[in-house]
Design an enzyme around this catalytic site. Structure first.
Site, PDB file in Angstrom:
ATOM      1  N   LYS A 126       9.718  -9.024 -10.584  1.00 28.66           N
ATOM      2  CA  LYS A 126       8.761 -10.290 -10.202  1.00 28.66           C
ATOM      3  C   LYS A 126       7.572 -10.021  -9.477  1.00 28.66           C
ATOM      4  CE  LYS A 126       9.970 -14.030 -10.878  1.00 28.66           C
ATOM      5  NZ  LYS A 126       9.936 -14.890 -12.161  1.00 28.66           N
ATOM      6  N   LYS A 175      13.868  -5.146  -9.635  1.00 26.69           N
ATOM      7  CA  LYS A 175      13.241  -6.497  -9.568  1.00 26.69           C
ATOM      8  C   LYS A 175      11.689  -6.440 -10.145  1.00 26.69           C
ATOM      9  CE  LYS A 175      16.440  -8.938  -8.502  1.00 26.69           C
ATOM     10  NZ  LYS A 175      17.208 -10.277  -9.393  1.00 26.69           N
ATOM     11  N   SER A 217       0.874  -1.375   0.041  1.00 29.81           N
ATOM     12  CA  SER A 217      -0.107   0.090  -0.047  1.00 29.81           C
ATOM     13  C   SER A 217       0.866   1.292  -0.129  1.00 29.81           C
ATOM     14  CB  SER A 217      -0.913  -0.035   1.307  1.00 29.81           C
ATOM     15  OG  SER A 217      -0.002  -0.128   2.464  1.00 29.81           O
ATOM     16  N   GLU A 220      -7.599  24.832   5.404  1.00 32.21           N
ATOM     17  CA  GLU A 220      -6.571  24.247   4.490  1.00 32.21           C
ATOM     18  C   GLU A 220      -7.694  23.328   3.532  1.00 32.21           C
ATOM     19  OE1 GLU A 220      -7.197  21.666   8.493  1.00 32.21           O
ATOM     20  OE2 GLU A 220      -7.201  23.969   7.851  1.00 32.21           O
ATOM     21  N   HIS A 225     -11.577  24.857   9.254  1.00 30.32           N
ATOM     22  CA  HIS A 225     -10.442  24.247   8.569  1.00 30.32           C
ATOM     23  C   HIS A 225     -10.047  25.026   7.252  1.00 30.32           C
ATOM     24  CE1 HIS A 225      -9.220  21.205  11.445  1.00 30.32           C
ATOM     25  NE2 HIS A 225     -10.548  21.150  11.917  1.00 30.32           N
ATOM     26  N   GLN A 231       5.061  -9.028 -11.725  1.00 34.46           N
ATOM     27  CA  GLN A 231       4.377  -9.935 -12.645  1.00 34.46           C
ATOM     28  C   GLN A 231       3.388 -10.629 -11.639  1.00 34.46           C
ATOM     29  OE1 GLN A 231       7.709 -12.405 -14.245  1.00 34.46           O
ATOM     30  NE2 GLN A 231       8.962 -10.645 -13.945  1.00 34.46           N
ATOM     31  N   LYS A 235      -1.676   5.470  -5.258  1.00 36.61           N
ATOM     32  CA  LYS A 235      -2.723   5.283  -6.089  1.00 36.61           C
ATOM     33  C   LYS A 235      -3.641   6.761  -6.171  1.00 36.61           C
ATOM     34  CE  LYS A 235      -5.061   1.871  -4.275  1.00 36.61           C
ATOM     35  NZ  LYS A 235      -4.246   1.618  -3.097  1.00 36.61           N
ATOM     36  N   CYS A 263      -8.908  25.513  14.447  1.00 32.49           N
ATOM     37  CA  CYS A 263      -9.767  24.754  15.227  1.00 32.49           C
ATOM     38  C   CYS A 263      -8.886  24.947  16.511  1.00 32.49           C
ATOM     39  CB  CYS A 263      -9.671  23.321  14.513  1.00 32.49           C
ATOM     40  SG  CYS A 263     -11.044  22.444  15.507  1.00 32.49           S
ATOM     41  N   GLY A 306      -6.073  24.935  17.519  1.00 33.49           N
ATOM     42  CA  GLY A 306      -5.139  26.054  17.781  1.00 33.49           C
ATOM     43  C   GLY A 306      -5.807  27.638  18.067  1.00 33.49           C
ATOM     44  N   LYS A 360       9.699  -6.601 -20.177  1.00 34.20           N
ATOM     45  CA  LYS A 360       9.559  -7.875 -19.454  1.00 34.20           C
ATOM     46  C   LYS A 360       8.300  -8.255 -18.611  1.00 34.20           C
ATOM     47  CE  LYS A 360      12.274 -10.633 -15.977  1.00 34.20           C
ATOM     48  NZ  LYS A 360      13.398 -10.472 -14.969  1.00 34.20           N
ATOM     49  N   GLY A 383      -6.654  19.276  16.573  1.00 34.79           N
ATOM     50  CA  GLY A 383      -6.528  17.793  17.340  1.00 34.79           C
ATOM     51  C   GLY A 383      -7.667  17.776  18.317  1.00 34.79           C
TER      52      GLY A 383
END
Length: 555
Positions: free
Chosen positions: A193, A191, A13, A522, A520, A196, A17, A383, A385, A227, A356
């Site tokens: 493998k 590598k 993971s 951000e 928030h 694959q 993605k 928040c 803060g 390959k 937090g």
């Protein structure tokens, strides 16, 4: 009709993605297509709202009040489409919905099973996220499936999208598989493998990848890609190298130059203009050519995992680009800050205290807020803060000894921060809670508007109205506001219905830049526009830096 691109992952993971999906979406959007992204999370939690930031990272909040995976933050920063509750769902939500239908008798006495009932429910959720059959339907929905191929948890999702692809018919879906190609230092080679094997596992489930994105710490040579192609049953031109870069904003160009968007458009029979990635190129240029540096410190509770503050980190960097500087962020665990060592913050150009939950590390945050106030260092509290800045001001300026939040001290004689018991939710409904309510899904969530007081720093930044996203249970206690105001604290924004405190600040005659916000900001920052609050904060840090240099020059 909406077409679908399913993005899966293998080997390990945290390969990226989310970034890969967002980058592909950005390229398709630049081709003139209407795109959305959907994240499927295979854990049993209903949402990540009650999960530890150390386990899950940031909880990203959408405009409509969903607590979602941090990948939705990447999506919003890469494409124009705003995410909604329907853009992220979990195994917990799926089973909850299936069991509710069973209790209502919707299945007409049938035995409820993973196939077809759970897999059908997953398909319905995916279509809902894409706006299937509605005026909001998109041209392409990119569906990212969390976890890795081979995990038991992911199997119902993989089976569901396999079935969905079959039902959609030819040229209406595509599969992109992200894999890992490790560099073995002892052997001095990459590598193939593991890739694959993961491609083979995917085929055993019944899914043939149309493109393989191969993650490595370096570009993968042609021989290795050939390959991988041979053993993965994927054409060599569909084996795409995805190497480490110094900024994620280089990834759309990287994928485009290897033809991923062309491959997907061909597979889905989409006729579009060529991709135009100029704004991405301009963005990369801006990040590579700063005109200076600024150093800020983030005093937080979850600093051991930078993903805990993912959107915040990005918002600060966006603001740096808008000020043409590179922002260097130092992270300090608030548990380690005491009155004896708080002077270590003096070397920074600005102090930021993020959100937090819980009492751990709170006194360290209060120390940081006091240092910023007394030494006129630019301060932004978000928040929690904002709440610790209010507590600090109450204790040391307003004379409210032992001021605290009822979250940390339920019996405080001066609870300047207290639990919200009633509020208006993002959808307009009135919500209530008390000390005995569940933790999950009981916060004030989503985008809400507040009125800003004229003549304040907040008004210079936002104008008359501020609309931002929220995620909190506690607010400034209205019974103490008059006392705080008389002592010099400026309450510069209030919610429009409940008149709850949204922004506090110090007059600029007292402090050059000191502000705390309950929301928030951000979550609304993008690399294209940045965010006005963070842009102003970084500008204040630059001014503080310049003032410090001027003092040294005089000395």
């Amino acid at each position: 009709m909406t077409k679908f691109v399913f993005v899966t992952g293998g080997v390990v993971s945290s390969l990226g993605k989310g970034i890969a999906s967002a980058s592909l979406a950005a390229i398709l959007e630049s081709r003139g297509l209407k795109v959305t992204l959907i994240k499927l999370d295979p854990y049993l939690n209903v949402d990540p709202g009650t999960m530890s930031p150390f386990q899950h990272g940031e909880v990203f909040v959408t405009n409509d009040g969903a607590e979602t995976d941090l990948d939705l933050g990447h999506y919003e920063r890469f494409v124009e489409t705003r995410m909604r509750k329907a853009n992220n769902f979990t195994t917990g939500q799926i089973y909850k919905s299936v069991l509710e239908k069973e209790r209502r008798g919707d299945y007409l006495g049938k035995t409820v099973q993973v196939i077809p009932h759970v897999t059908n429910e997953i398909q319905d959720f995916v279509k809902r996220g894409a706006g299937w059959g509605t005026p909001d339907a998109v041209d392409v929905a990119i569906v990212e499936i969390g976890g890795t191929v081979g995990d038991i948890e992911s199997l119902p999702f993989l089976e569901a999208v396999r079935q969905m692809s079959l039902k959609l018919g030819p040229n209406n879906s595509a599969f992109v598989h992200l894999s890992y190609v490790p560099w073995i230092a002892a052997a001095g080679e990459l590598k193939t493998k593991p890739t694959q094997h993961t491609a083979k596992q995917l085929r055993e489930i019944g899914i043939q990848a149309d493109a393989l994105l191969c993650r490595a710490d370096r570009p993968i040579p042609k021989e290795e890609r050939e390959k991988i192609s041979l053993f993965s049953n994927v054409p060599d031109w569909a084996v795409i190298s995805m190497w480490d870069v110094d900024t994620i904003y280089k990834v759309p160009r990287m994928l485009h130059e290897q033809g991923l968007d062309g491959l997907i458009c061909d597979k889905l029979r989409l006729s579009t203009p060529p991709a135009n990635l100029k704004r991405w190129d301009d963005l990369v240029y801006e990040t590579a050519h700063p005109q200076g540096d600024v150093n800020i410190v983030m005093v937080g509770k979850y600093v051991e995992l930078s993903d805990s503050y993912k959107s915040l980190n990005e918002a600060i960097r966006h603001a740096g680009m808008k000020n043409h500087v590179r922002v260097k962020i130092d992270y300090i665990d608030s548990e380690t800050i005491t009155p004896d060592n708080v002077t270590q913050l003096a070397k920074f150009d600005a102090i930021l205290v993020p959100g937090g939950f819980g009492i751990r590390g709170v006194e360290g945050k209060i120390c940081a807020a006091r240092f910023a106030r007394e030494n006129k260092v630019p301060y932004l509290g978000i928040c929690l803060g904002m709440q610790v800045a209010t507590i600090e001001f109450a204790r040391h300026v307003a004379g409210l000894k032992d001021a605290n939040s009822t979250e940390f001290d339920p019996s405080s004689p001066n609870p300047v921060i207290a639990l919200i018991t009633e509020w208006k939710d993002a959808d307009g409904s009135i919500k209530t809670r008390d000390e005995n309510s569940d933790l999950g899904g009981t916060m004030r969530l989503g985008a809400q508007s507040s009125d800003v007081v004229k003549g304040t720093l907040a008004h210079k930044i936002y104008g008359d109205v501020v609309t931002e996203r929220h995620r909190h249970r506690y607010e400034a206690n209205v019974h103490f506001l008059d006392t705080l105001r008389k002592a010099g604290l400026v309450i510069s924004a209030f919610t429009q219905r409940e008149h709850l405190t949204e922004i506090v600040e110090l007059p600029q005659s007292v402090h050059p830049w000191f502000m705390g916000v309950q929301f928030h900001p951000e979550f609304n920052s993008t690399p294209w526009a940045g965010h006005p609050l963070f842009i102003a904060f970084i500008k204040a840090a630059l001014d503080h830096q310049a003032a410090g240099k001027a003092l040294k020059a005089v000395a």
